[in-house]
Write a protein that holds these residues in place. Sequence first.
Motif, PDB file in Angstrom:
ATOM      1  N   GLU A 168      20.434  75.125  -0.423  1.00  0.00           N
ATOM      2  CA  GLU A 168      20.354  73.515  -1.200  1.00  0.00           C
ATOM      3  C   GLU A 168      20.842  74.651  -2.808  1.00  0.00           C
ATOM      4  OE1 GLU A 168      19.700  71.605  -0.508  1.00  0.00           O
ATOM      5  OE2 GLU A 168      18.946  72.142   1.903  1.00  0.00           O
ATOM      6  N   PRO A 169      21.707  73.411  -2.933  1.00  0.00           N
ATOM      7  CA  PRO A 169      22.861  73.568  -4.038  1.00  0.00           C
ATOM      8  C   PRO A 169      21.909  73.244  -5.307  1.00  0.00           C
ATOM      9  CG  PRO A 169      23.485  71.638  -3.533  1.00  0.00           C
ATOM     10  CD  PRO A 169      22.227  72.691  -2.771  1.00  0.00           C
ATOM     11  N   PHE A 170      21.911  74.242  -6.874  1.00  0.00           N
ATOM     12  CA  PHE A 170      21.359  73.830  -7.332  1.00  0.00           C
ATOM     13  C   PHE A 170      22.144  73.310  -9.396  1.00  0.00           C
ATOM     14  CE2 PHE A 170      20.552  78.203  -7.175  1.00  0.00           C
ATOM     15  CZ  PHE A 170      21.341  79.065  -8.774  1.00  0.00           C
ATOM     16  N   PRO A 171      20.984  72.707 -10.003  1.00  0.00           N
ATOM     17  CA  PRO A 171      22.062  73.058 -11.183  1.00  0.00           C
ATOM     18  C   PRO A 171      21.508  74.104 -12.101  1.00  0.00           C
ATOM     19  CG  PRO A 171      20.084  71.386 -11.715  1.00  0.00           C
ATOM     20  CD  PRO A 171      20.230  72.159 -10.271  1.00  0.00           C
ATOM     21  N   TRP A 172      22.552  75.095 -13.005  1.00  0.00           N
ATOM     22  CA  TRP A 172      22.270  75.665 -13.612  1.00  0.00           C
ATOM     23  C   TRP A 172      22.736  75.969 -15.257  1.00  0.00           C
ATOM     24  CZ3 TRP A 172      25.726  79.166 -15.955  1.00  0.00           C
ATOM     25  CH2 TRP A 172      27.225  78.427 -15.224  1.00  0.00           C
ATOM     26  N   GLY A 173      22.180  76.303 -16.223  1.00  0.00           N
ATOM     27  CA  GLY A 173      22.575  75.742 -17.216  1.00  0.00           C
ATOM     28  C   GLY A 173      21.953  77.358 -18.238  1.00  0.00           C
ATOM     29  N   ALA A 174      22.963  78.337 -18.783  1.00  0.00           N
ATOM     30  CA  ALA A 174      22.054  79.733 -19.391  1.00  0.00           C
ATOM     31  C   ALA A 174      23.157  80.009 -20.573  1.00  0.00           C
ATOM     32  CB  ALA A 174      22.324  80.850 -17.984  1.00  0.00           C
ATOM     33  N   GLY A 175      21.997  80.563 -21.474  1.00  0.00           N
ATOM     34  CA  GLY A 175      22.192  81.098 -22.768  1.00  0.00           C
ATOM     35  C   GLY A 175      21.425  82.363 -23.303  1.00  0.00           C
ATOM     36  N   TYR A 176      21.801  82.686 -24.555  1.00  0.00           N
ATOM     37  CA  TYR A 176      20.796  83.442 -25.278  1.00  0.00           C
ATOM     38  C   TYR A 176      20.420  83.163 -26.323  1.00  0.00           C
ATOM     39  CZ  TYR A 176      23.643  86.870 -21.463  1.00  0.00           C
ATOM     40  OH  TYR A 176      23.794  87.672 -21.064  1.00  0.00           O
ATOM     41  N   HIS A 177      18.828  83.790 -26.860  1.00  0.00           N
ATOM     42  CA  HIS A 177      18.597  83.142 -28.244  1.00  0.00           C
ATOM     43  C   HIS A 177      18.286  84.747 -29.301  1.00  0.00           C
ATOM     44  CE1 HIS A 177      15.050  81.384 -31.062  1.00  0.00           C
ATOM     45  NE2 HIS A 177      15.972  80.708 -30.702  1.00  0.00           N
ATOM     46  N   THR A 178      19.649  84.782 -29.334  1.00  0.00           N
ATOM     47  CA  THR A 178      20.683  85.959 -30.058  1.00  0.00           C
ATOM     48  C   THR A 178      19.761  85.748 -31.651  1.00  0.00           C
ATOM     49  OG1 THR A 178      21.712  86.491 -28.411  1.00  0.00           O
ATOM     50  CG2 THR A 178      22.080  87.551 -30.543  1.00  0.00           C
ATOM     51  N   VAL A 179      18.823  86.935 -31.885  1.00  0.00           N
ATOM     52  CA  VAL A 179      17.683  87.145 -33.114  1.00  0.00           C
ATOM     53  C   VAL A 179      18.757  88.002 -34.270  1.00  0.00           C
ATOM     54  CG1 VAL A 179      16.042  86.462 -34.568  1.00  0.00           C
ATOM     55  CG2 VAL A 179      16.556  86.172 -32.237  1.00  0.00           C
TER      56      VAL A 179
END
Length: 323
Positions: A168-179
């Motif tokens: 099944e397809p899925f929604p995606w979002g990603a990122g980095y919490h670069t400190v």
Amino acid sequence: MTSYIEDITFLNEKAIKFGNEEVEAILVPELGSNLISLKFKRKDVEVLRTPDSLEDYRKVPILFGMPILFPPNRIEDGQFTYKHTVYKYPINEKEKSNHIHGFLHDKPWQVVKKEVEGDQIFIKTEFSSNVFPYLRSCFPQDLIVTMSLFLMGETLDIHLEITNKGIEPFPWGAGYHTVFNFPFGPESKLEDCKIALPINKQWKLNDRSLPTGEIQETANALEIQNGFSMDGRLFDDLFGYESDLKNECTLTDQKAGVQVVYHGDQHFKFWVLFNQEGFVCPEPYTWVTNAPNLDLPAELTGLRELSAGETVQLNTKLVMKEI
């Protein structure tokens, strides 16, 4: 240029130390494949905020290194529905009744490959949702995420690949919490440092730090794009940018003689800027906070779908410079 990879222990976990004459880094696969340390050796500065002890790290793990966010930032009430499938995350920001930061940054990843080839270092780690059956309660789809690091001279390239292994397809979002340690130098003052971001749109947030849907022109956009001092200013703000801006954040500490340029590819359409004393987090995101719950077009929120068998690659880059 001599490049090297070593197996070490860091924060009581197996870790990988790698580097060359210019840069040395530590990756901890067991802690979410977190790039927990990045040292610019020529100027003897730690670019990323690195914990002094396991106790310090355990207090707020998200505030060290470069945690991977999937999904990034907050999900209202910890859930959303996409094509009749419910995604339900734990409420871990109880005072605002949100889920925050996703489920990749605190799970152990597997080391797939590590090698030195000439002057380039290559390290690859992998997260598979099948290893964690309990995650199906919040993310019912099968996925594999791989992180590939390429170090050459003063440049560290980071590739994140997300693959839909389900039907099944899925929604995606990603990122980095670069400190980032900021200022970089121990003798530097924040008033002498500048940060620049490629932003010209700001998303208004409510008292739960969620977008209201209102988007406005960024105040002092040119100042932010050209570089400004954060002295006396605190941020926890969500920004967007138009495609004609070069997608890179620049952090400059003139006294320390160090500049770091943080590039993001075309997938990263949003930046969150968050800071406290001694550090700053410019966070590149592919979708806006709480995107699946916003009644707005996907081209505005960055919400994307990954079909069965499909892979998307997200590229970021950190370049350290002496100035």
